[in-house]
Each structure stands twice: as structure tokens, then as C-alpha cells.
Design an enzyme around this catalytic site. Sequence first.
Site: not given
Ligand code: WQD
Length: 341
Positions: A125, A150, A154
Site C-alpha cells: 500500500s 494496519y 505492510k
Molecule cells: C481518503 C480521503 C480522508 C472518509 C487508506 C489507507 C490505505 C488504503 C486505502 C486500505 C482522506 C477523506 C474519508 C470519510 C473523508 N488501505 N475522508 N470522509 O486514508 O487515503 O487510505 O485507505 O485498505 O492504506 O491508509 O483513504 O478513503 O480513508 O480517505 O473526508 O468519511 O478522504 O480524510 O483525506 P486513505 P480513505
Amino acid sequence: MKTILVPGGAGYIGSHTVLDLIKKGFNPIIVDDFSNSNKKVITILEDLSGTKISFYELDVKNKEGLRKIFSENKIDAVINFAGFKAVGESVEKPLMYYENNLFGMITLLEMMKEFNVKNIVFSSSATVYGISDKVPFVETDPMGEVTNPYGRTKVIIENILMDLAKSDKTWNIIALRYFNPLGAHESGRIGEDPNGIPNNLSPYITQVAVGKLEKLHIFGNDYNTTDGTCIRDFIHVNDLAAGHSAALNYLFNNKNLGFEAINLGSEKGYSVLEILHNFEKAVGKEIPYIIDARRAGDIAVCYADASKAKKLLNWEAKYTIEDMCRDSWNWQKKNPNGFKN
Ligand code: WQD
């Protein structure tokens, strides 16, 4: 025909990859304990591919069970998707994450060694780059300070794989570092089906759109970006899937590779608000949201340099953000409750 063992093959990225493997002439064997996926996926995959798919219901930490699978089949390579992936849950239950993700991987590697299967693709990731403001992320960047268990699994697994490759030059190992997966198969019959309230942006948005959740909470609009919300590199799950077939071809065509980490991203950054507006277009209505506080551990901007994937694997992302939002929505609207009907 090469036979590929696919632990976690019934999950979101795994299931799309199984379809791509079949399309590219590989013979996938799914191993899944359905702890975070659904048995129905196997039948749907058979339907969509027009092929009978062999599968074993097994936890990859079960060494005897794996040994039986390796003795019954001539396996050429493994793609390991079997791992827990919810960031928030990993903070609450670190031991469960370390136990499952690390023991699962180690058990698989032990069995591969025993049966002299030395080709593996691992689901890593972009999270391994940690808290960094140096974008785009390139594979030569050091792995960074990761903020949750998590992500740490990785980083630890990538280190285990590097050590293994150093100890025995006959291993061929690729860690694919996924950026943010989005979208679903065009049939709308498989897709992302998170347990409970989604942590990730896209299933949260589509569940608001389908009426299961009230509104999106945007975590911060005071970042140093164009509209103040975070920027991410979204990649269609079909593009990710194709990246795995390309990685296998590379493993089979190049002996004694050692270890390679390769980014799979679109190289494009979209803000959270831009994603929301793209979903509004796909859905054809406004999606309610409020601005909330920042979420701990989020970085402002994250996108890939994917030139290594292009050079080594001859792979690049093809789907647009419109395609991704359309396909995620198509899956959600056809399956408001995911696989649980
Ligand atoms: C994206 C953006 C949030 C939810 C994570 C893991 C990564 C991978 C994918 C998983 C951020 C914003 C999110 C919400 C929001 N692994 N957000 N409201 O954090 O980039 O990556 O998921 O299996 O390893 O770290 O992805 O989709 O959680 O967030 O505003 O309800 O959306 O703050 O900026 P992230 P995400």
C-alpha cells in the site's frame, strides 16, 4: 497454463484480479476463509468468466491445510490478498492485525519454500510512505513513519520479503503498492462491500447516495491544497487487477529478480470535494456533506509516480475518475446491502 494461488481471492481487489487472471490465460485457485468476503462471489466469478473456478475455504494461517493445497496442485506463483485492512480497527485491535497479517504471510512463505514455489506478488500500500509531504511518491523514497498497525503490517511484510530475497536469490518477489482503489466490475455484480460503517471515502459516499447514511463527513478543509480538502490518487480496481497479471508476467519472464516494490497509481490527484462532485454527476443528485475536524494520521496530498510500473510491467492506469465513480455507483445501487441480501 500457469496456476496462481490467490489467497483472499474473494475480496474486493482479489475478485477483480481473479477475473483479469482468467482473461489473461492464467489458472487461478482461490483460497479464502470468507472472514471479510462472501461465498457468493465464487459463483458470480464463475458466471462472469464462464469458467469453473477452484477454491478452498481455508484460513492461510492453517499450515496443514495449505500444505494439502500445495500437494494437490502444481502452483507456479502466489498473489497474497489475504489480510485485514481497516485502519481504525487495527488501532483498536493491534494484536489481531499483527497475528492475522504477519502469520498469514509467513505461513504462506514457509509453504512456498517447502514446495519450491518462489514467485509471489504481495498487496502492499502507498501507506508505507508514511507521513511525507514529498509528492509524487517514488519507490526509491524511504518507507516512512506509519501511523497505524494496519500500515505497519505492510511495512513489516515488505521488510520480511526483502530479507527473504537477500537470503536466497531464487525468490522473485513483487510488492505492489496500491494507491486508493475505487470502482467495480462493469457488471455491477462484484464490488467493495465493507463491514459496518465504511472507513474509506468512496463506499461512504455511495452509501450516503443510496440512503443508508445521512451525510458525508469531510475530515478537514484547512489543508494546504486548492480547496482545502485532502488529495488522493484514485485508481480503478480493474486497473489494479491488470497490474497483477502484468506483475506475474514480469516474474515469469525474469528469473532471480529478488525483491521489487512497484507503485500502482494513476499519477493524478483529486481532492475529496472533487471526488464528491464526480459522484454527484454519476448519481445525478446532490450528496449531502458537512465539514468535520481533521482525521488523525491523514496526510494532505498523496499521489504516485507510476513510471516504474510502466517501465517494468508495461502497465498504466486507463480508467478515468468518471469511469471510477460510475462503476462504484453502479455496484452500490444494484447492491444497496452489498452481498448481504
Ligand atoms: C481518503 C480521503 C480522508 C472518509 C487508506 C489507507 C490505505 C488504503 C486505502 C486500505 C482522506 C477523506 C474519508 C470519510 C473523508 N488501505 N475522508 N470522509 O486514508 O487515503 O487510505 O485507505 O485498505 O492504506 O491508509 O483513504 O478513503 O480513508 O480517505 O473526508 O468519511 O478522504 O480524510 O483525506 P486513505 P480513505
